[in-house]
Design a protein around this motif. Structure first.
Motif, PDB file in Angstrom:
ATOM      1  N   ASP A 113     -86.305  39.067 114.136  1.00  0.00           N
ATOM      2  CA  ASP A 113     -86.382  40.197 115.066  1.00  0.00           C
ATOM      3  C   ASP A 113     -87.843  40.506 115.399  1.00  0.00           C
ATOM      4  OD1 ASP A 113     -83.642  40.478 115.005  1.00  0.00           O
ATOM      5  OD2 ASP A 113     -83.675  41.973 113.400  1.00  0.00           O
ATOM      6  N   ILE A 114     -88.077  40.901 116.647  1.00  0.00           N
ATOM      7  CA  ILE A 114     -89.422  41.305 117.074  1.00  0.00           C
ATOM      8  C   ILE A 114     -89.481  42.827 117.117  1.00  0.00           C
ATOM      9  CG2 ILE A 114     -91.129  41.224 118.932  1.00  0.00           C
ATOM     10  CD1 ILE A 114     -90.026  38.470 119.671  1.00  0.00           C
ATOM     11  N   HIS A 115     -90.407  43.398 116.356  1.00  0.00           N
ATOM     12  CA  HIS A 115     -90.548  44.850 116.235  1.00  0.00           C
ATOM     13  C   HIS A 115     -91.869  45.313 116.859  1.00  0.00           C
ATOM     14  CE1 HIS A 115     -87.218  44.618 113.450  1.00  0.00           C
ATOM     15  NE2 HIS A 115     -87.913  43.901 112.577  1.00  0.00           N
ATOM     16  N   ARG A 116     -91.989  46.641 116.946  1.00  0.00           N
ATOM     17  CA  ARG A 116     -93.238  47.252 117.436  1.00  0.00           C
ATOM     18  C   ARG A 116     -93.822  48.178 116.377  1.00  0.00           C
ATOM     19  NH1 ARG A 116     -91.883  51.027 122.016  1.00  0.00           N
ATOM     20  NH2 ARG A 116     -89.995  51.279 120.783  1.00  0.00           N
ATOM     21  N   THR A 117     -95.125  48.129 116.209  1.00  0.00           N
ATOM     22  CA  THR A 117     -95.816  49.195 115.483  1.00  0.00           C
ATOM     23  C   THR A 117     -96.566  50.026 116.517  1.00  0.00           C
ATOM     24  OG1 THR A 117     -97.679  47.686 115.054  1.00  0.00           O
ATOM     25  CG2 THR A 117     -96.067  48.002 113.278  1.00  0.00           C
ATOM     26  N   LEU A 118     -96.490  51.326 116.373  1.00  0.00           N
ATOM     27  CA  LEU A 118     -97.141  52.242 117.325  1.00  0.00           C
ATOM     28  C   LEU A 118     -97.987  53.245 116.558  1.00  0.00           C
ATOM     29  CD1 LEU A 118     -94.123  52.937 119.685  1.00  0.00           C
ATOM     30  CD2 LEU A 118     -96.321  52.045 120.440  1.00  0.00           C
ATOM     31  N   ASP A 152     -82.897  49.901 119.493  1.00  0.00           N
ATOM     32  CA  ASP A 152     -82.270  48.599 119.688  1.00  0.00           C
ATOM     33  C   ASP A 152     -83.327  47.501 119.597  1.00  0.00           C
ATOM     34  OD1 ASP A 152     -79.644  49.683 120.144  1.00  0.00           O
ATOM     35  OD2 ASP A 152     -80.347  50.335 122.114  1.00  0.00           O
ATOM     36  N   ARG A 153     -83.489  46.738 120.670  1.00  0.00           N
ATOM     37  CA  ARG A 153     -84.465  45.647 120.695  1.00  0.00           C
ATOM     38  C   ARG A 153     -85.893  46.186 120.554  1.00  0.00           C
ATOM     39  NH1 ARG A 153     -84.354  40.611 122.167  1.00  0.00           N
ATOM     40  NH2 ARG A 153     -82.196  40.813 122.874  1.00  0.00           N
ATOM     41  N   ASN A 154     -86.730  45.419 119.858  1.00  0.00           N
ATOM     42  CA  ASN A 154     -88.133  45.805 119.662  1.00  0.00           C
ATOM     43  C   ASN A 154     -88.258  47.217 119.109  1.00  0.00           C
ATOM     44  OD1 ASN A 154     -88.810  44.295 122.874  1.00  0.00           O
ATOM     45  ND2 ASN A 154     -88.742  43.300 120.889  1.00  0.00           N
ATOM     46  N   ARG A 155     -87.417  47.562 118.149  1.00  0.00           N
ATOM     47  CA  ARG A 155     -87.462  48.918 117.607  1.00  0.00           C
ATOM     48  C   ARG A 155     -88.798  49.172 116.916  1.00  0.00           C
ATOM     49  NH1 ARG A 155     -83.219  50.310 113.181  1.00  0.00           N
ATOM     50  NH2 ARG A 155     -81.741  49.405 114.636  1.00  0.00           N
ATOM     51  N   ARG A 156     -89.167  50.422 116.878  1.00  0.00           N
ATOM     52  CA  ARG A 156     -90.409  50.809 116.220  1.00  0.00           C
ATOM     53  C   ARG A 156     -90.234  50.696 114.703  1.00  0.00           C
ATOM     54  NH1 ARG A 156     -93.291  56.803 116.196  1.00  0.00           N
ATOM     55  NH2 ARG A 156     -95.127  56.181 114.982  1.00  0.00           N
TER      56      ARG A 156
END
Length: 479
Positions: free
Chosen positions: A304-309, A341-345
Motif C-alpha cells: 500500500d502507498i501511504h502519505r505522511t503529512l 481509503d487509498r493513500n491514507r494518511r
C-alpha cells in the motif's frame, strides 16, 4: 559505538538552513573540543559561538533512535546548528576524546531518567484503564453549533450559485472571507479551509475560464461536505455512545484531530512496519495558512502507498522540524493509520533505519500496476467520493513511452492501453520537463509513481510523474 548516518542527522534537522549551518561549523573548524562519554552513548563538545563565550552542545543516545539533544546557545530550534555540527563531526570521523560527562549534563540526564521512569509507571498503571468517557453534554452543544454552521455555509453557497460566479467581485470575495472567520466560531475548521480556498481561487487574476472551472469543483466539494457532514452529525446525536467514525475522513473534515490513543483503540495501529519513501515535496498551502511536508511511502508488508503529512503554521514554521527526502528504509515500531481509503494518511513517532537494497527496489517494481484499465477503475472509484483525496497516487509499469502529435508524453501498457502525461494543478513543479533529459528507450520498460487528477472541464484523467524507477535506480523528479 553510536551507529548513525548523515541521512539520519538530516532527518533530525529543523530545516535545510540548519543542515548547512551545522556542516559549516565542522568545515570552519569551530569546535574547540569534541568528546564522547566513557560508555560511548553521549557526544558532547565545545563550539565557538557568535557571542563572547562558547556553546556546549550534546547528544545523548541512551535511546539509540531517539537522541536527547541539548545546547547552551539561545536558539529556539531543536536541534540547533551546534548539535547538528557535533553529529556531522562524528559521522565525518573527527576525533572524539573519551571523557567524563560534565556535572551539569549528568544532573539533567538523571532528572530525565526519573521522568521517563515515572512515565513508564503511569503507562503500566493505565494499560487496563478504559478510555476516557465522552462529555456528552458538551459534545451535543458542539454538534448543535456545527449543524448551525453548516446551515450558514449552505445559505452562502446557494447564494453564490444563484448569482453566478461571474458576478462575484471584490466585495463578494470579502463576504466569503467573513464567512471563513464565522466557520471557526462553529467549530468547522474543515469548512474554513475549503471556503478560504474558494476565496483564493476567486481572487486569482489567472485565466478566468480555468478559475471558474476550479471554483465550480470547489463548490461541489463544499456542497458534498455540507450534505455528508449534516448526515453524520445528525446520526451521531442519535447514537447513545456518540462514537467517532473511524472508517471515513468525515471526522477530520469536521475538525477532529485524531489522537494516537484513539487510532490504537479503533485497531488502526500496527507494529514493526517497514516503509520506503517513494517521493517527497514541501509546499505552501495558503488555504490552510501552513507549509505542508508531504511524503509518499510504500509499506513493505502490503504494498500500500501511504502519505505522511506535517503541517507547519506560518507563525511557528521556523521552530518546527521541516521534513525532508528520506532514502533509507524506515523501521517503524508503532505505525498508525488515519481513517480513509487509498493513500491514507499515516503517522509514526520513532524509527530506526537500514540501507535500501537492490532487493527492496525489485520488490517495489513488482508492486506496480500493469493494466491501465485496472488503474483507471481504481482511480475513478476514489474520485466518485467528492471528499476523498483529489490527487491519488499509484505505481504504474510503463511498457513503452512515446510522443504525441501535440508533443506530449504518452505511456502505454502491454495491452496497448495508453495514458497521456500532463501537468496537473496540484503540483507547481513541472516534472515533465525533466523527462526531456532521457531518451524514449530509457523511459520504456520502467516504473513510474504517478499523481492523478480529474480535469472537470474536459472530463479527462490526467497524470504527472513524481518518481522513475529504472533498473535499480530510483529517480525522484520532485525537489
Amino acid at each position: 559505538m553510536i551507529d548513525i548516518t548523515e541521512v539520519f542527522i538530516d532527518t533530525l534537522a529543523p530545516n535545510s538552513a540548519a543542515i548547512k549551518n551545522g556542516q559549516g561549523l565542522v568545515k570552519k573548524r569551530r569546535f574547540v573540543q569534541l568528546n564522547q562519554s566513557e560508555d560511548g552513548v553521549v557526544l558532547f563538545g565545545e563550539c565557538g559561538g557568535s557571542g563572547s563565550s562558547n556553546y556546549y552542545p550534546s547528544a545523548d543516545f541512551v535511546v539509540s533512535d531517539k537522541p536527547v539533544m541539548r545546547c547552551t546557545c539561545p536558539s529556539r530550534q531543536i536541534p540547533c546548528k551546534h548539535v547538528l555540527g557535533l553529529l556531522y563531526a562524528y559521522v565525518g570521523k573527527e576525533t572524539f576524546v573519551s571523557a567524563t560527562i560534565p556535572e551539569d549534563l549528568a544532573v539533567k540526564r538523571e532528572k530525565m531518567s526519573k521522568r521517563e521512569e515515572r512515565k513508564s509507571e503511569l503507562a503500566a498503571e493505565g494499560a487496563n484503564v478504559k478510555p476516557k468517557k465522552v462529555n456528552k453534554s458538551a459534545l451535543k452543544k458542539k454538534i448543535g453549533a456545527q449543524l448551525e454552521g453548516l446551515a450558514v455555509l449552505e445559505k452562502l453557497t446557494q447564494s453564490l450559485i444563484r448569482a453566478g460566479l461571474g458576478t462575484i467581485d471584490a466585495k463578494g470575495v470579502k463576504d466569503i472571507q467573513v464567512h471563513v472567520k464565522m466557520m471557526g466560531n462553529y467549530y468547522l475548521t474543515g469548512a474554513q479551509i475549503e471556503l478560504r480556498r474558494l476565496a483564493l481561487l476567486l481572487s486569482s487574476s489567472d485565466n478566468r475560464e480555468k478559475t471558474y472551472s476550479l471554483a465550480i469543483e470547489q463548490l461541489t466539494r463544499i456542497h458534498a461536505f455540507i450534505k455528508k457532514g449534516r448526515a453524520h452529525l445528525t446520526m451521531k446525536l442519535e447514537d447513545p455512545d456518540m462514537s467517532l467514525n473511524h472508517e471515513s475522513t468525515i471526522e477530520e473534515w469536521l475538525g477532529h484531530a485524531w489522537q494516537l490513543t484513539e487510532l490504537k483503540e479503533y485497531g488502526l495501529m500496527s507494529s514493526d512496519v517497514e516503509l520506503i519513501q517513494l517521493s517527497f515535496l514541501s509546499y505552501d498551502d495558503e488555504a490552510r495558512q501552513e507549509f505542508v511536508d508531504l511524503g509518499y511511502w510504500i509499506e513493505k508488508s502490503t504494498g500500500d502507498i501511504h502519505r505522511t503529512l506535517q503541517y507547519r503554521p506560518y507563525k511557528a514554521a521556523k521552530y518546527i522540524h521541516e521534513e525532508d527526502s528520506f532514502t533509507d528504509v524506515a523501521l517503524i515500531p508503532s505505525f498508525y493509520r488515519y481513517p480513509g481509503d487509498r493513500n491514507r494518511r499515516v503517522r509514526f513517532e520513532n524509527m530506526s533505519t537500514r540501507p535500501l537494497t537492490n532487493q527492496d527496489v525489485e520488490w517495489i517494481v513488482s508492486k506496480a500496476v500493469h493494466s491501465y484499465s485496472d488503474c483507471f477503475k481504481q482511480i475513478k472509484n476514489q474520485l466518485k467520493n467528492p471528499l476523498a483525496d483529489k490527487n491519488p497516487v499509484l505505481l504504474l509499469h510503463v511498457n513503452k513511452i512515446s510522443k504525441s502529435q501535440q508533443d506530449q508524453f504518452v505511456i502505454t501498457d502491454e495491452s496497448g492501453q495508453h495514458l497521456v502525461l500532463d501537468q496537473i494543478v496540484a503540483l507547481e513543479q513541472d516534472t515533465l520537463a525533466l523527462l526531456q533529459y532521457f531518451t524514449l528507450e530509457e523511459l520504456s520498460d520502467t516504473t513510474m509513481l504517478l499523481m492523478f487528477e480529474h480535469q472537470l472541464d474536459t472530463g479527462r484523467l490526467k497524470a504527472q510523474p513524481l518518481t522513475l524507477i529504472k533498473g535499480m535506480e530510483m529517480i525522484r523528479l520532485l525537489y
